[in-house]
Scaffold this motif. Structure first.
Motif, short mmCIF file in Angstrom:
data_model
loop_
_atom_site.label_atom_id
_atom_site.label_comp_id
_atom_site.label_asym_id
_atom_site.label_seq_id
_atom_site.Cartn_x
_atom_site.Cartn_y
_atom_site.Cartn_z
N ARG A 65 0.85 -1.20 0.00
CA ARG A 65 0.00 0.00 0.00
C ARG A 65 0.88 1.24 0.00
N LYS A 67 0.65 5.40 0.38
CA LYS A 67 -0.21 6.50 0.81
C LYS A 67 -0.24 7.61 -0.23
N ASP A 92 -3.43 5.18 -2.24
CA ASP A 92 -4.46 6.02 -1.62
C ASP A 92 -4.69 7.32 -2.39
N THR A 93 -3.61 7.97 -2.84
CA THR A 93 -3.72 9.30 -3.44
C THR A 93 -2.61 9.52 -4.46
#
Length: 276
Positions: A65, A67, A92-93
């Protein structure tokens, strides 16, 4: 003013500059285990740096993952491998400079992220990223005229690069994208805030980046040049290398050393010789 946050549990910040050839790619692992990827190398026939270099190292580190996935600017040697990452790892972004670029690669990247419902943040000077309560990321560039499209030349796009300072307690890293000297001059207004332990040198060590005035403020212990061996641009330039050496900035090249790994405990930065 720099805000220092307390270091907890002796956790470390690790910055890995990935050897992606002639391009940029970095993996930043924060003390709280969150991850930011900055650029992901080239995507051209016969070479997708995202597949060949970035993903294998992310998997080696056990990262599933991210961020923040940052594209410092829209040139293919920086954003080419980004779509490969998002196809295999949760992101995530996406973070991009607030500059209206036009190319098939860039447009397709935006479509990929929108199709996956991943938020896209367009950042400029004065913004922040918050990956970890013990760290802060300051966005120092772009601003004003560098947010506007004029001729979309390579020079113009280089100067839209997101420049970020990563602060972890008393240590810091300054990542300069492909910023060139004329835009770099605007960073001089930050004065001593530019001081950093490690500098990711702008534009692969080109003679058009990393001025003497800039180096005198940054005063890095280490300087990183992300560059491909025998590249057609003859990067890094002798002039830039000489400036780094004179300023005792200890230049380290990815074409000589391979990937470059640094760890900070919040007090000191250590260059890790992973080959030992």
């Amino acid at each position: 003013m720099v805000f220092y946050f307390p270091v907890q549990n002796n956790m470390k910040l690790r910055v890995t500059i990935v050897n992606v050839g002639q391009g940029d790619g970095a993996i930043i692992q924060f003390p709280n285990q969150s991850v930011m990827v900055v650029d992901a190398g080239e995507n051209k026939p016969g070479l997708n740096a995202g597949d060949r270099y970035m993903l294998p190292l992310l998997k080696y580190y056990g990262i599933d993952r991210v961020k923040y996935l940052v594209g410092t600017h829209a040139h293919s040697d920086h954003i080419g491998g980004i779509s490969s990452i998002v196809n295999y790892i949760k992101v995530d972004t996406l973070v991009l400079p607030n500059y209206p670029y036009e190319s098939n690669l860039y447009s397709n990247m935006l479509i990929t992220f929108k199709d996956k419902n991943i938020p896209i943040l367009f950042k400029k000077r004065g913004d922040f990223l918050y990956p970890d309560s013990s760290c802060r990321i300051y966005i120092l560039h772009p601003f004003g005229p560098y947010l506007e499209k004029h001729d979309q030349s390579g020079h113009e796009v280089n100067n839209t690069s997101i420049v970020m300072k990563i602060q972890y307690a008393q240590t810091s890293f300054l990542l300069n994208g492909d910023l060139e000297m004329d835009a770099e001059q605007h960073l001089l207004n930050y004065e001593s805030f530019l001081n950093a332990d490690v500098l990711k040198v702008g534009h692969h060590g080109s003679k058009t980046s990393t001025s003497e005035d800039f180096l005198s403020l940054v005063q890095p212990e280490y300087s990183i040049i992300s560059v491909g061996r025998f590249n057609k641009f003859f990067h890094p330039s002798r002039q830039t290398l000489d400036r780094l050496i004179v300023n005792k900035a200890h230049p380290l090249r990815t074409d000589y050393f391979g990937g470059l790994v640094f760890e900070s405990d919040g007090r000191d930065v250590e260059f890790i010789n992973w080959r030992k």
